[in-house]
Design a protein around this motif. Structure first.
Motif, short mmCIF file in Angstrom:
data_model
loop_
_atom_site.label_atom_id
_atom_site.label_comp_id
_atom_site.label_asym_id
_atom_site.label_seq_id
_atom_site.Cartn_x
_atom_site.Cartn_y
_atom_site.Cartn_z
N ILE A 54 0.86 -1.19 0.00
CA ILE A 54 0.00 0.00 0.00
C ILE A 54 0.89 1.24 0.00
O ILE A 54 1.98 1.22 0.59
CB ILE A 54 -0.96 -0.04 1.24
CG1 ILE A 54 -1.98 1.10 1.18
CG2 ILE A 54 -0.20 -0.03 2.55
CD1 ILE A 54 -3.12 0.95 2.19
N ASP A 55 0.47 2.31 -0.68
CA ASP A 55 1.26 3.54 -0.73
C ASP A 55 1.15 4.30 0.59
O ASP A 55 0.17 4.16 1.32
CB ASP A 55 0.78 4.45 -1.86
CG ASP A 55 1.17 3.89 -3.22
OD1 ASP A 55 1.93 2.90 -3.25
OD2 ASP A 55 0.72 4.44 -4.24
N ALA A 56 2.18 5.14 0.83
CA ALA A 56 2.21 5.87 2.10
C ALA A 56 1.40 7.16 2.06
O ALA A 56 1.21 7.80 3.09
CB ALA A 56 3.67 6.19 2.44
N ASP A 57 0.93 7.55 0.88
CA ASP A 57 0.35 8.90 0.76
C ASP A 57 -1.16 8.95 1.00
O ASP A 57 -1.80 9.97 0.76
CB ASP A 57 0.66 9.46 -0.63
CG ASP A 57 0.23 8.52 -1.74
OD1 ASP A 57 -0.47 7.54 -1.44
OD2 ASP A 57 0.60 8.77 -2.90
N LEU A 58 -1.73 7.83 1.46
CA LEU A 58 -3.16 7.72 1.75
C LEU A 58 -4.06 7.87 0.53
O LEU A 58 -5.24 8.16 0.66
CB LEU A 58 -3.57 8.71 2.85
CG LEU A 58 -3.20 8.25 4.28
CD1 LEU A 58 -3.37 9.36 5.29
CD2 LEU A 58 -4.06 7.05 4.70
N GLN A 59 -3.47 7.71 -0.66
CA GLN A 59 -4.32 7.69 -1.86
C GLN A 59 -5.09 6.38 -1.90
O GLN A 59 -6.10 6.27 -2.58
CB GLN A 59 -3.46 7.83 -3.11
CG GLN A 59 -3.02 9.25 -3.38
CD GLN A 59 -2.49 9.42 -4.78
OE1 GLN A 59 -1.34 9.11 -5.04
NE2 GLN A 59 -3.33 9.88 -5.68
N GLN A 60 -4.54 5.39 -1.20
CA GLN A 60 -5.19 4.09 -1.14
C GLN A 60 -5.73 3.91 0.27
O GLN A 60 -4.98 3.88 1.24
CB GLN A 60 -4.18 3.00 -1.51
CG GLN A 60 -3.71 3.22 -2.94
CD GLN A 60 -2.43 2.50 -3.29
OE1 GLN A 60 -1.72 2.00 -2.42
NE2 GLN A 60 -2.12 2.46 -4.57
N GLU B 261 -7.33 11.66 -2.93
CA GLU B 261 -6.33 12.71 -3.16
C GLU B 261 -5.11 12.44 -2.28
O GLU B 261 -5.26 11.98 -1.14
CB GLU B 261 -6.91 14.08 -2.79
CG GLU B 261 -7.87 14.65 -3.81
CD GLU B 261 -7.23 14.86 -5.17
OE1 GLU B 261 -6.14 15.47 -5.21
OE2 GLU B 261 -7.78 14.39 -6.19
N ARG B 262 -3.92 12.74 -2.80
CA ARG B 262 -2.71 12.62 -2.00
C ARG B 262 -2.82 13.54 -0.79
O ARG B 262 -3.24 14.70 -0.93
CB ARG B 262 -1.54 13.05 -2.89
CG ARG B 262 -0.21 12.75 -2.33
CD ARG B 262 0.84 13.09 -3.38
NE ARG B 262 1.71 11.95 -3.62
CZ ARG B 262 2.63 11.57 -2.76
NH1 ARG B 262 2.81 12.23 -1.65
NH2 ARG B 262 3.38 10.53 -3.02
N GLN B 263 -2.45 13.05 0.41
CA GLN B 263 -2.60 13.88 1.61
C GLN B 263 -1.57 15.01 1.67
O GLN B 263 -1.91 16.16 1.82
CB GLN B 263 -2.46 13.00 2.85
CG GLN B 263 -3.62 12.04 3.03
CD GLN B 263 -4.73 12.62 3.88
OE1 GLN B 263 -4.47 13.17 4.94
NE2 GLN B 263 -5.96 12.50 3.43
#
Ligand code: UDP
Ligand code: MG
Length: 324
Positions: free
Chosen positions: A95-101, A202-204
Motif C-alpha cells: 500500500i502507498d504511504a500517501d493515503l491515496q489508497q 487525493e494525495r494527503q
C-alpha cells in the motif's frame, strides 16, 4: 477464526515525511476493528526530507512497525522487494504511504482473500482514472501493448496495491531479478487473482514522484524486462523490408527494360539509406538494452542497500548489520 492470522503491509515511502503519522493513524484505526494481527513495514527509499527521523519517532511511540531505510533512492520496486524479504505475515499486502489508497479498501481486500479459499491474491484496480486525458490514453496504450507482449495477461489498470498469500510472496522471493517490474511479476507467477475496484483518493501531503518521462521509462523497462518480442520484431521487420526491396527491384527492372522509364535514383536512395539506417540503429539499441540488462544481472549486485532499521518494541525481526 481469523484471530491468529497475521497481515504484513509493505509501505514504500520516498519523501513522505508528513504522511507517516497520518498513514499510521488511519491504518491502525481501520485494522484495530478487525481480529487480525498486523504489522507495517515502512521502506524509506532514500528520502531526503526527514522521513527517516519520522519513522524512527513512529517506532518509538507506536507498536507494530518495522522501518527500513535505504542508503539511497533505489525505487519503489526495490522497496517492495525489501518489504517482501522482511514480511512475516500469513498475508502480505502493498500500500502507498500517501493515503491515496484507503486502508479500509486494504482491509476489504484482506477479508475478500480470507473469505475465498480458492483465491490467492486480490489486486486493486482503479474504477475511474482521475488523470488527464493524455496520461489516461498513454496508460491504456501501455496496458494493451504489454498484454500483446506478455505470455500471461496483465490485469488492466491494476496497481501495486494488492494483498496475497504467503505462497505468492515466497514464489516472488524466489525470483531475484535485478530489473523488477511488479505488475509483470505478479501476472507471470499466476495464482488465482481476484480484481477489486477502488477509488484512489487525493494525495494527503507531498507530491507524486512520477513524471510523464519517468512513467515512459518505466513502461519501456517493463516491456524489455518481460518480453523478448521486440527482438523478434527486428527479424520480422528485416524480412518484410527484404521482401519489399525485392518487389521494388522487380518493378524497377520492368520499368527500365520494358518501358525505358528513367529511374531517378538520388532521392529514393537517400530515403532508403535513412530509413534502413534508422531501423538498424533502433534495433541495435533495443538489442543493446537486453545485453545491458544481462550484464547488470550477471554482476549480481544487491537490489537495495539497507542503511538503518528501526522497529517497535513489540516487533521481533532479524537484526541486520547496520551502517552508522
Ligand atoms: N515511492 C518510492 N520510491 C520512489 C518513488 C515512489 O518508494 O522512488 C513510493 C511513494 O512514497 C509512494 C508510492 O511509492 O508511497 C507511490 O508513489 P507516488 O504516490 O509518487 O505515485 P502516484 O500515486 O502518483 O502514482
Ligand atoms: Mg500516490
Amino acid at each position: 477464526m481469523n484471530s491468529q492470522i497475521k497481515v504484513s503491509f509493505i509501505v514504500p515511502a520516498y519523501n513522505e515525511v508528513d504522511n507517516v503519522f497520518p498513514f499510521y493513524e488511519a491504518f491502525s484505526k481501520t485494522f484495530a476493528d478487525s481480529n487480525l494481527l498486523w504489522e507495517l513495514i515502512f521502506i524509506d527509499d532514500g528520502s531526503s526530507d526527514g522521513t527517516r527521523g519520522k519513522l524512527r519517532e513512529l517506532t518509538i511511540n507506536k507498536p507494530n512497525v518495522l522501518a527500513i531505510s535505504f542508503s539511497r533512492n533505489f525505487g519503489k520496486e526495490a522497496a517492495i522487494w525489501a518489504g517482501l524479504n522482511n514480511a512475516t505475515g500469513d498475508i502480505i499486502g502493498i500500500i502507498d504511504a500517501d493515503l491515496q489508497q484507503d486502508p479500509q479498501d486494504a482491509l476489504n481486500m484482506v477479508d475478500a482473500l480470507l473469505d475465498n479459499d480458492d483465491c490467492d491474491m486480490v489486486a486493486a484496480f482503479q474504477a475511474h482514472r482521475h488523470e488527464g486525458r493524455l496520461l489516461s490514453f498513454l496508460k491504456r496504450s501501455f496496458y494493451s501493448l504489454m498484454d500483446s507482449m506478455m505470455e500471461t495477461p496483465v490485469l488492466k489498470d491494476a496497481s501495486d496495491f494488492r494483498v496475497f498469500r504467503r505462497c505468492v510472496a515466497d514464489t516472488i522471493l524466489s525470483m531475484p531479478e535485478f530489473h523488477r517490474f511488479s505488475k509483470g511479476i505478479f501476472s507471470w507467477v499466476g495464482f488465482n487473482t481476484m480484481p477489486y475496484a477502488y477509488e484512489p483518493l487525493e494525495r494527503q501531503h507531498g507530491v507524486s514522484k512520477w513524471s510523464l518521462f519517468k512513467l515512459l521509462q518505466y513502461a519501456f523497462s517493463g516491456i524489455i524486462s518481460f518480453s523478448t518480442k521486440p527482438l523478434r520484431a527486428a527479424s520480422w521487420l528485416g524480412i518484410s523490408l527484404s521482401i519489399l526491396s525485392f518487389i521494388y527491384f522487380l518493378v524497377v527492372m520492368v520499368q527500365k527494360t520494358m518501358f525505358s522509364i528513367p529511374i531517378p535514383g538520388y532521392a529514393t536512395l537517400i530515403c532508403l539509406i535513412l530509413l534502413i539506417g534508422g531501423v538498424q540503429l533502433l534495433f541495435l539499441g533495443i538489442a543493446g538494452e537486453y545485453i545491458g540488462r544481462t550484464y547488470i544481472q550477471v554482476k549480481s549486485r544487491p537490489i537495495y542497500i539497507e542503511s538503518k532499521r528501526f522497529q517497535s518494541q513489540n516487533i521481533e525481526h532479524k537484526h541486520y548489520q547496520e551502517c552508522e
